[in-house]
Design a protein around this motif. Structure first.
Motif, PDB file in Angstrom:
ATOM      1  N   ARG A 155     -18.340 -41.663  41.844  1.00 23.79           N
ATOM      2  CA  ARG A 155     -17.549 -41.635  40.635  1.00 23.79           C
ATOM      3  C   ARG A 155     -16.672 -40.571  40.545  1.00 23.79           C
ATOM      4  NH1 ARG A 155     -22.370 -39.453  36.599  1.00 23.79           N
ATOM      5  NH2 ARG A 155     -22.227 -37.419  37.153  1.00 23.79           N
ATOM      6  N   GLU A 156     -16.910 -39.545  41.414  1.00 24.87           N
ATOM      7  CA  GLU A 156     -16.156 -38.353  41.296  1.00 24.87           C
ATOM      8  C   GLU A 156     -14.763 -38.623  41.933  1.00 24.87           C
ATOM      9  OE1 GLU A 156     -19.992 -37.227  40.427  1.00 24.87           O
ATOM     10  OE2 GLU A 156     -19.283 -38.344  42.366  1.00 24.87           O
ATOM     11  N   ASN A 157     -14.384 -39.850  42.498  1.00 24.50           N
ATOM     12  CA  ASN A 157     -12.948 -39.884  43.068  1.00 24.50           C
ATOM     13  C   ASN A 157     -12.568 -40.840  42.007  1.00 24.50           C
ATOM     14  OD1 ASN A 157     -13.863 -42.629  43.567  1.00 24.50           O
ATOM     15  ND2 ASN A 157     -13.701 -42.383  45.721  1.00 24.50           N
ATOM     16  N   THR A 158     -11.345 -41.591  42.353  1.00 23.33           N
ATOM     17  CA  THR A 158     -10.375 -42.183  41.329  1.00 23.33           C
ATOM     18  C   THR A 158     -11.363 -42.971  40.562  1.00 23.33           C
ATOM     19  OG1 THR A 158      -9.905 -44.134  42.771  1.00 23.33           O
ATOM     20  CG2 THR A 158      -8.414 -42.190  42.753  1.00 23.33           C
ATOM     21  N   GLY A 159     -12.419 -43.743  41.109  1.00 21.77           N
ATOM     22  CA  GLY A 159     -13.413 -44.517  40.418  1.00 21.77           C
ATOM     23  C   GLY A 159     -12.560 -45.905  39.996  1.00 21.77           C
ATOM     24  N   GLU A 160     -11.423 -46.384  40.762  1.00 21.66           N
ATOM     25  CA  GLU A 160     -11.060 -47.525  40.737  1.00 21.66           C
ATOM     26  C   GLU A 160     -11.814 -48.887  40.699  1.00 21.66           C
ATOM     27  OE1 GLU A 160      -7.747 -48.521  43.340  1.00 21.66           O
ATOM     28  OE2 GLU A 160      -7.585 -50.341  42.989  1.00 21.66           O
ATOM     29  N   LEU A 161     -11.842 -49.626  39.758  1.00 27.07           N
ATOM     30  CA  LEU A 161     -12.717 -50.739  39.834  1.00 27.07           C
ATOM     31  C   LEU A 161     -12.066 -52.099  40.250  1.00 27.07           C
ATOM     32  CD1 LEU A 161     -14.194 -50.435  36.163  1.00 27.07           C
ATOM     33  CD2 LEU A 161     -15.421 -49.844  38.146  1.00 27.07           C
TER      34      LEU A 161
ATOM     35  N   PHE B  85      -6.738 -45.101  33.285  1.00 26.42           N
ATOM     36  CA  PHE B  85      -6.372 -46.532  33.905  1.00 26.42           C
ATOM     37  C   PHE B  85      -5.293 -47.593  33.061  1.00 26.42           C
ATOM     38  CE2 PHE B  85      -9.112 -46.215  37.697  1.00 26.42           C
ATOM     39  CZ  PHE B  85     -10.195 -45.198  37.350  1.00 26.42           C
TER      40      PHE B  85
ATOM     41  N   TYR C 143      -4.755 -51.594  33.695  1.00 27.31           N
ATOM     42  CA  TYR C 143      -5.144 -52.819  34.155  1.00 27.31           C
ATOM     43  C   TYR C 143      -4.133 -53.861  33.445  1.00 27.31           C
ATOM     44  CZ  TYR C 143      -9.043 -50.928  36.427  1.00 27.31           C
ATOM     45  OH  TYR C 143      -9.911 -50.329  37.560  1.00 27.31           O
TER      46      TYR C 143
ATOM     47  N   TYR D  92      -3.508 -45.296  38.028  1.00 22.63           N
ATOM     48  CA  TYR D  92      -4.352 -44.285  37.755  1.00 22.63           C
ATOM     49  C   TYR D  92      -3.843 -42.965  37.475  1.00 22.63           C
ATOM     50  CZ  TYR D  92      -8.247 -40.998  38.400  1.00 22.63           C
ATOM     51  OH  TYR D  92      -9.201 -40.017  38.294  1.00 22.63           O
TER      52      TYR D  92
END
Lengths: 118, 109
Positions: free
Chosen positions: A101-107, B33, B35, B48
């Motif tokens: 979670r501490e990085n970009t957290g891209e989903l 973000f 999307y 981002y």
């Protein structure tokens, strides 16, 4: 990019039955997955956060006994809609976060599952 | 409370430029973000931003001003396939994603 697969894409069921939706991360391990529902012309609504090996964290207003979430492995989370009713008809989407979670957290999102309860 | 505001709907012409704005008030900030979501499909990642400024990625650019709680998504050389909803989402202090309601972008020939 990372791939998340969701199955089934469409399901029609009778009122009172239970439906299971699977969400798999195909090429990475996801310690955390998220389940959303989306009504037509509305944004995503987070239902719960699914953590591998522990109980899911449900958002306020989401019935944990009705929407059962199991995150049995680092690549699989399941959502079971129990005793489904017509008002549960919706688009259910899972996502997994790549990395911590501490990085970009891209989903990365699954394809979504459209549930229709008759 | 936490809030993300973006226009409900915008219309633009093929080949033109459109800017979709997003303002936010959240408990903490760990990034924003954008999307894209086509009707009936799941969202796909566009950009981002966690630092102020403009990030360019092909025809799409995203801008962030943390002091103003403001971001925009800029789409250039619009194509018909860009017709979709564009979702703004902010990662708050608990690393929870707070979603905007989305902006439906209609592209006309």
């Amino acid at each position: 990019g990372a791939v998340v697969s969701q199955h089934p894409s469409r399901v029609i069921c009778k009122s009172g039955t239970s439906v299971k939706i699977e969400c798999r991360s195909l090429d990475f391990q996801a310690t955390t997955m998220f389940w959303y529902r989306q009504f037509p012309k509305q944004s995503l609504m987070l239902m719960a956060t699914s953590n591998e090996g522990s109980k899911a964290t449900y958002e306020q207003g989401v019935e944990k006994d009705k929407f059962l979430i199991n995150h049995a492995s680092l690549t699989l989370s399941t959502l079971t809609v129990t005793s489904a009713h017509p008002e549960d008809s919706s688009f259910y989407i899972c996502s997994a976060r790549l990395g911590t979670r501490e990085n970009t957290g891209e989903l990365f999102f699954g394809e979504g599952s459209r549930l229709t309860v008759l | 409370g936490q809030n993300i505001d973006q226009p409900t709907e915008m219309t633009a012409t093929e080949g033109a430029i459109v800017q979709i704005n997003c303002t936010y008030q959240t408990s903490g900030f760990n990034g924003l973000f954008w999307y894209q979501q086509h009707a009936g499909e799941a969202p796909t990642f566009l950009s981002y931003n966690v630092l102020d400024g403009l990030e360019e990625k092909g025809r799409f650019s995203s801008f962030l001003s943390r002091s103003k709680g403001y971001s925009y998504l800029l789409l250039k050389e619009l194509q018909m396939k860009d017709s979709a909803s564009y979702l703004c989402a902010v990662l708050d202090s608990n690393y929870q994603l707070i979603w905007g309601a989305g902006t439906k972008l209609i592209i006309k020939p």
